[in-house]
Design a protein around this motif. Structure first.
Motif, short mmCIF file in Angstrom:
data_model
loop_
_atom_site.label_atom_id
_atom_site.label_comp_id
_atom_site.label_asym_id
_atom_site.label_seq_id
_atom_site.Cartn_x
_atom_site.Cartn_y
_atom_site.Cartn_z
N SER A 61 -1.61 14.74 3.73
CA SER A 61 -1.24 15.36 2.46
C SER A 61 -2.44 15.92 1.73
N ALA A 62 -3.62 15.33 1.98
CA ALA A 62 -4.80 15.67 1.19
C ALA A 62 -6.04 15.54 2.05
N VAL A 63 -7.15 16.02 1.50
CA VAL A 63 -8.42 15.95 2.20
C VAL A 63 -9.50 15.49 1.24
N GLU A 64 -10.42 14.70 1.77
CA GLU A 64 -11.55 14.17 1.00
C GLU A 64 -12.85 14.64 1.65
N PRO A 65 -13.49 15.70 1.13
CA PRO A 65 -14.76 16.17 1.70
C PRO A 65 -15.93 15.38 1.13
N ASP A 66 -16.65 14.69 1.99
CA ASP A 66 -17.70 13.78 1.54
C ASP A 66 -19.05 14.49 1.36
N ASN A 67 -19.90 13.83 0.58
CA ASN A 67 -21.30 14.21 0.35
C ASN A 67 -21.48 15.49 -0.44
N LEU A 68 -20.56 15.73 -1.37
CA LEU A 68 -20.73 16.81 -2.33
C LEU A 68 -22.08 16.70 -3.04
N ASP A 69 -22.56 15.48 -3.21
CA ASP A 69 -23.82 15.24 -3.94
C ASP A 69 -25.06 15.31 -3.05
N SER A 70 -24.95 15.92 -1.87
CA SER A 70 -26.09 15.94 -0.95
C SER A 70 -27.30 16.67 -1.52
N TRP A 90 1.60 8.40 1.79
CA TRP A 90 0.66 9.46 1.40
C TRP A 90 -0.65 9.21 2.14
N SER A 91 -1.19 10.25 2.75
CA SER A 91 -2.40 10.07 3.56
C SER A 91 -3.41 11.16 3.27
N ALA A 92 -4.65 10.75 3.08
CA ALA A 92 -5.75 11.68 2.88
C ALA A 92 -6.67 11.64 4.08
N CYS A 93 -7.23 12.79 4.39
CA CYS A 93 -8.06 12.99 5.57
C CYS A 93 -9.52 13.11 5.15
N TYR A 94 -10.38 12.26 5.69
CA TYR A 94 -11.80 12.28 5.38
C TYR A 94 -12.54 13.25 6.29
N VAL A 95 -13.38 14.12 5.71
CA VAL A 95 -14.28 14.95 6.49
C VAL A 95 -15.67 14.87 5.87
N ASN A 96 -16.69 14.82 6.68
CA ASN A 96 -18.07 14.84 6.21
C ASN A 96 -18.48 16.31 6.11
N ALA A 97 -18.31 16.89 4.94
CA ALA A 97 -18.41 18.34 4.79
C ALA A 97 -19.81 18.85 4.48
N PHE A 98 -20.68 17.99 3.96
CA PHE A 98 -21.98 18.45 3.51
C PHE A 98 -23.14 17.83 4.29
N VAL A 151 0.84 -1.20 0.00
CA VAL A 151 0.00 0.00 0.00
C VAL A 151 0.87 1.25 0.00
N ALA A 152 0.53 2.20 -0.88
CA ALA A 152 1.30 3.45 -0.98
C ALA A 152 0.57 4.63 -0.37
N GLY A 153 -0.74 4.50 -0.17
CA GLY A 153 -1.51 5.61 0.39
C GLY A 153 -2.66 5.09 1.23
N VAL A 154 -3.11 5.93 2.15
CA VAL A 154 -4.18 5.56 3.08
C VAL A 154 -5.15 6.72 3.21
N VAL A 155 -6.45 6.40 3.27
CA VAL A 155 -7.48 7.40 3.57
C VAL A 155 -8.05 7.08 4.95
N ARG A 156 -7.99 8.06 5.86
CA ARG A 156 -8.49 7.87 7.22
C ARG A 156 -9.36 9.04 7.64
N ASP A 157 -10.19 8.80 8.63
CA ASP A 157 -11.03 9.85 9.18
C ASP A 157 -10.17 10.95 9.79
N ARG A 158 -10.70 12.15 9.82
CA ARG A 158 -9.95 13.30 10.34
C ARG A 158 -9.59 13.14 11.81
N THR A 159 -10.30 12.26 12.52
CA THR A 159 -10.01 12.06 13.94
C THR A 159 -8.85 11.09 14.16
N ALA A 160 -8.39 10.44 13.09
CA ALA A 160 -7.27 9.49 13.19
C ALA A 160 -5.97 10.16 12.75
N ALA A 161 -4.86 9.54 13.07
CA ALA A 161 -3.56 10.05 12.64
C ALA A 161 -3.26 9.55 11.23
#
Length: 275
Positions: A152-161, A82-90, A66-76
């Motif tokens: 390194s990055a952020v993933e804002p979820d529910n853009l399609d709300s 490479w790591s992306a941070c999940y946030v429920n933005a919508f 594995v070269a990258g991981v996506v985790r919730d913003r509350t995790a390290a």
């Protein structure tokens, strides 16, 4: 989302909105002076097609390849990857107290509008510029926190709300909120990914990459690869996984719908053989 990290699976929506929005796009925001990195550099750490592990059900040691991981913003973030941070933005997380009551979208009955697929998850009201400013005041510090934590990055979820708003929100509302999130993420030196909503790929929102769920199952992967050089896809069915694995330039992972942890009887994880 129903619980931290459980992804939203949605039916495909007509692509006509992309045509309607194509002329109203904005160019990607410039990084604010003094930030520790740039979105381009943040994304450069992930090779196209590299294996990315969707760990929203909880952090755990990544597999060796594995070269990258996506985790919730509350995790390290994952150390050394490479790591992306999940946030429920919508939308809200069930039981969350992060959102003021008057920032929740209300129906004709005065009750908050609930996601029909995820009980306890309510839509955020982004229907006016003022409400979007207030929503950014909630989500913005989360993005700053992701950067401070070393993501390194952020993933804002529910853009399609807006598609679940009973007509109370429009695609333009989501696009305007997305641009605000892009500006904030870029200002923190984070790359930011478009999550789902293939009909918005032509809107010029300024996202740096895409995160798709079931793009193979819904025959949407090519829509994302046409717009972005880096596409991360999570498939929740075997048929969708097989279909997505044939898409060039896409990092494809097969996961169980509840993105459970290793050791759980429901745990499923697989990558394309040639990834």
């Amino acid at each position: 989302m129903q619980q931290v990290g459980v992804p939203t699976v949605r039916a495909a929506v007509p692509a006509l909105v992309a045509v309607l929005l194509a002329g109203c796009g904005a160019q990607p925001a410039e990084v604010a002076p003094g930030t520790s990195g740039t979105p381009a550099a943040a994304l450069a750490g992930l090779a196209v097609g590299a294996r990315v592990d969707y760990q929203l059900g909880g952090p755990h040691p990544p597999a060796a390849a594995v070269a990258g991981v996506v985790r919730d913003r509350t995790a390290a973030p994952a150390a050394g990857l490479w790591s992306a941070c999940y946030v429920n933005a919508f939308q809200t997380q069930p039981g969350s107290t992060d959102w003021p009551a008057d920032l929740l979208l209300r129906g004709a009955d005065g009750e908050p509008v609930e996601d029909p697929d995820w009980p306890g998850e309510f839509l955020v009201d982004i229907g006016t510029a003022g409400q979007r400013d207030r929503a950014l005041a909630v989500v913005g510090p989360w993005l700053d926190g992701c950067a401070a934590a070393g993501f390194s990055a952020v993933e804002p979820d529910n853009l399609d709300s807006w598609t679940r708003s009973d007509g109370l929100l429009e695609a333009d509302d989501a696009a305007a909120m997305a641009r605000a999130l892009v500006d904030r993420a870029h200002g923190a030196g984070l790359a930011i990914g478009q999550k789902n909503a293939p009909e918005l790929t032509a809107a010029g929102l300024g996202f740096d990459y895409a995160v798709a769920e079931d793009c193979g199952a819904y025959d949407e992967c090519a829509v994302y690869t046409a717009a972005y050089g880096t596409v991360l896809d999570v498939e929740y069915t075997d048929d969708g996984f097989d279909a997505a694995c044939g898409t060039p330039g896409t990092s494809v992972q097969r996961r169980d719908l509840d993105v459970t942890l290793p050791g759980d009887p429901a745990y499923v994880v697989e990558w394309c053989p040639d990834s």
